[in-house]
Design a protein around this motif. Structure first.
Motif, PDB file in Angstrom:
ATOM      1  N   GLU A   7       0.849  -1.202   0.000  1.00  0.00           N
ATOM      2  CA  GLU A   7       0.000   0.000   0.000  1.00  0.00           C
ATOM      3  C   GLU A   7       0.878   1.243   0.000  1.00  0.00           C
ATOM      4  OE1 GLU A   7      -3.812   1.613   2.501  1.00  0.00           O
ATOM      5  OE2 GLU A   7      -2.198   0.705   3.652  1.00  0.00           O
ATOM      6  N   ARG A  71      -3.353   0.228  -3.553  1.00  0.00           N
ATOM      7  CA  ARG A  71      -3.263  -0.984  -2.727  1.00  0.00           C
ATOM      8  C   ARG A  71      -3.183  -2.191  -3.636  1.00  0.00           C
ATOM      9  NH1 ARG A  71      -8.085   1.277   0.409  1.00  0.00           N
ATOM     10  NH2 ARG A  71      -7.052   2.569   1.967  1.00  0.00           N
ATOM     11  N   CYS A  72      -2.450  -3.171  -3.208  1.00  0.00           N
ATOM     12  CA  CYS A  72      -2.400  -4.430  -3.944  1.00  0.00           C
ATOM     13  C   CYS A  72      -2.732  -5.561  -2.991  1.00  0.00           C
ATOM     14  CB  CYS A  72      -1.008  -4.620  -4.548  1.00  0.00           C
ATOM     15  SG  CYS A  72      -0.894  -6.161  -5.449  1.00  0.00           S
ATOM     16  N   TYR A  73      -3.535  -6.499  -3.453  1.00  0.00           N
ATOM     17  CA  TYR A  73      -3.932  -7.652  -2.633  1.00  0.00           C
ATOM     18  C   TYR A  73      -3.242  -8.909  -3.145  1.00  0.00           C
ATOM     19  CZ  TYR A  73      -7.289  -4.360  -0.794  1.00  0.00           C
ATOM     20  OH  TYR A  73      -7.858  -3.253  -0.196  1.00  0.00           O
ATOM     21  N   THR A  77      -5.054  -8.121  -7.213  1.00  0.00           N
ATOM     22  CA  THR A  77      -6.075  -7.107  -7.462  1.00  0.00           C
ATOM     23  C   THR A  77      -5.526  -5.773  -6.976  1.00  0.00           C
ATOM     24  OG1 THR A  77      -7.900  -8.647  -7.182  1.00  0.00           O
ATOM     25  CG2 THR A  77      -8.421  -6.327  -6.922  1.00  0.00           C
ATOM     26  N   ARG A  79      -6.257  -1.724  -6.150  1.00  0.00           N
ATOM     27  CA  ARG A  79      -7.288  -0.714  -5.878  1.00  0.00           C
ATOM     28  C   ARG A  79      -6.583   0.623  -5.819  1.00  0.00           C
ATOM     29  NH1 ARG A  79     -11.145  -3.217  -2.436  1.00  0.00           N
ATOM     30  NH2 ARG A  79     -11.693  -4.073  -4.442  1.00  0.00           N
ATOM     31  N   ILE A  81      -7.081   4.787  -5.553  1.00  0.00           N
ATOM     32  CA  ILE A  81      -8.020   5.845  -5.165  1.00  0.00           C
ATOM     33  C   ILE A  81      -7.381   7.193  -5.472  1.00  0.00           C
ATOM     34  CG2 ILE A  81      -9.239   6.906  -3.199  1.00  0.00           C
ATOM     35  CD1 ILE A  81      -9.128   4.063  -1.891  1.00  0.00           C
ATOM     36  N   SER A 120     -10.591  -0.192 -16.316  1.00  0.00           N
ATOM     37  CA  SER A 120     -10.701  -0.805 -14.989  1.00  0.00           C
ATOM     38  C   SER A 120     -11.755  -1.908 -15.014  1.00  0.00           C
ATOM     39  CB  SER A 120     -11.050   0.253 -13.935  1.00  0.00           C
ATOM     40  OG  SER A 120     -12.255   0.895 -14.266  1.00  0.00           O
ATOM     41  N   THR A 136     -12.494   5.502  -7.272  1.00  0.00           N
ATOM     42  CA  THR A 136     -11.825   4.243  -6.907  1.00  0.00           C
ATOM     43  C   THR A 136     -11.851   3.294  -8.101  1.00  0.00           C
ATOM     44  OG1 THR A 136     -12.615   4.507  -4.639  1.00  0.00           O
ATOM     45  CG2 THR A 136     -11.756   2.344  -5.238  1.00  0.00           C
ATOM     46  N   THR A 138     -10.692  -0.366  -9.631  1.00  0.00           N
ATOM     47  CA  THR A 138     -10.254  -1.721  -9.266  1.00  0.00           C
ATOM     48  C   THR A 138      -9.884  -2.476 -10.533  1.00  0.00           C
ATOM     49  OG1 THR A 138     -11.830  -1.684  -7.438  1.00  0.00           O
ATOM     50  CG2 THR A 138     -10.932  -3.832  -8.032  1.00  0.00           C
ATOM     51  N   LYS A 140      -7.733  -6.242 -11.756  1.00  0.00           N
ATOM     52  CA  LYS A 140      -6.904  -7.401 -11.427  1.00  0.00           C
ATOM     53  C   LYS A 140      -5.840  -7.558 -12.504  1.00  0.00           C
ATOM     54  CE  LYS A 140      -7.345 -12.080  -9.818  1.00  0.00           C
ATOM     55  NZ  LYS A 140      -8.240 -13.128  -9.395  1.00  0.00           N
TER      56      LYS A 140
END
Ligand SMILES: Nc1ncnc2c1ncn2[C@@H]1O[C@H](COP(=O)(O)OP(=O)(O)OP(=O)(O)O)[C@@H](O)[C@H]1O
Ligand SMILES: [Mg+2]
Length: 149
Positions: A7, A71-73, A77, A79, A81, A120, A136, A138, A140
Motif C-alpha cells: 500500500e 493498494r495491492c492484494y 487485485t 485498488r 483511489i 478498470s 476508486t 479496481t 486485477k
C-alpha cells in the motif's frame, strides 16, 4: 477478506506538473508486480485522467491537495483511489456519461470517466458538492493468472 500485500499513500498539490508525477508514482508501484505493457499503460492513463480532473475541475483556478492511494492484494487485485477536497460533482451519473463535459470551451471532450471505466474492472465515483470527490478504480492484473499456472 483478501490479504493486503502493499500500500502507498501520497498527497500532492493540484498543479499540472504533478500529472506526470502521479504517472511515475503509479508506475513505480506497479513495476514489482510484473504488469504487462498494456495494463501498465492503461492504469497510468486512468490515473492521469483522474488526477487531471482534480486539477482542472475540482479546484479550477485554486490549488488544493490530491491524494493518491494504491493498494495491492494477494491475488494481484489493485485498488487505486484518487481523491480531492474540491467542488464536488452535483450529478455523478450525468458526469460519468460519455461526452458529458462542463468545459466544452476549454477543449475538454467529456471522455475522462469513460476512459477510466474502460481501463478498470470496476470504477466507483463518490462525490459530495463542496466537499470533494473520490474515484476508486479496481483492476486485477493478468500476471496473477500467469503466476498461478
Ligand atoms: N474531481 C472532480 N471534481 C469536480 N468535478 C469533476 C471531477 N471530475 C470530473 N468532474 C466533472 O465531470 C465531468 C466529466 O468528467 P470527464 O473526465 O469524463 O470529462 P472532462 O474532464 O470534462 O473532459 P476530458 O476528460 O475528456 O478532457 C467534468 O466536465 C466535470 O464537470
Ligand atoms: Mg476529464
Amino acid at each position: 477478506m483478501k490479504k493486503l500485500t502493499n500500500e502507498i499513500k501520497c498527497t500532492f498539490l493540484s498543479k499540472s506538473e504533478n500529472e506526470a508525477l502521479a504517472r511515475s508514482i503509479i508506475s513505480g508501484f506497479l513495476l514489482p508486480l510484473d504488469p504487462d505493457v498494456e495494463e501498465l499503460a492503461d492504469i497510468r492513463c486512468a490515473v492521469s485522467e483522474a488526477v487531471t480532473n482534480c486539477i482542472v475541475h475540482a479546484y479550477r483556478e485554486k490549488v488544493g491537495t490530491i491524494t493518491l492511494i494504491a493498494r495491492c492484494y494477494e491475488d494481484k487485485t489493485l485498488r487505486i483511489i484518487v481523491a480531492d477536497k474540491g467542488c464536488g460533482i452535483e450529478d455523478v451519473a450525468k458526469a460519468r456519461a460519455p461526452l458529458f463535459t462542463t468545459c466544452p470551451d476549454e477543449d475538454r471532450c467529456g471522455m475522462g470517466f469513460s476512459i477510466m471505466e474502460s481501463f478498470s474492472d470496476r470504477l466507483s465515483v463518490y462525490s459530495k458538492p463542496r466537499k470533494g470527490t473520490r474515484v476508486t478504480l479496481t483492476r486485477k492484473l493478468s500476471s496473477s493468472e500467469k503466476k498461478d499456472t
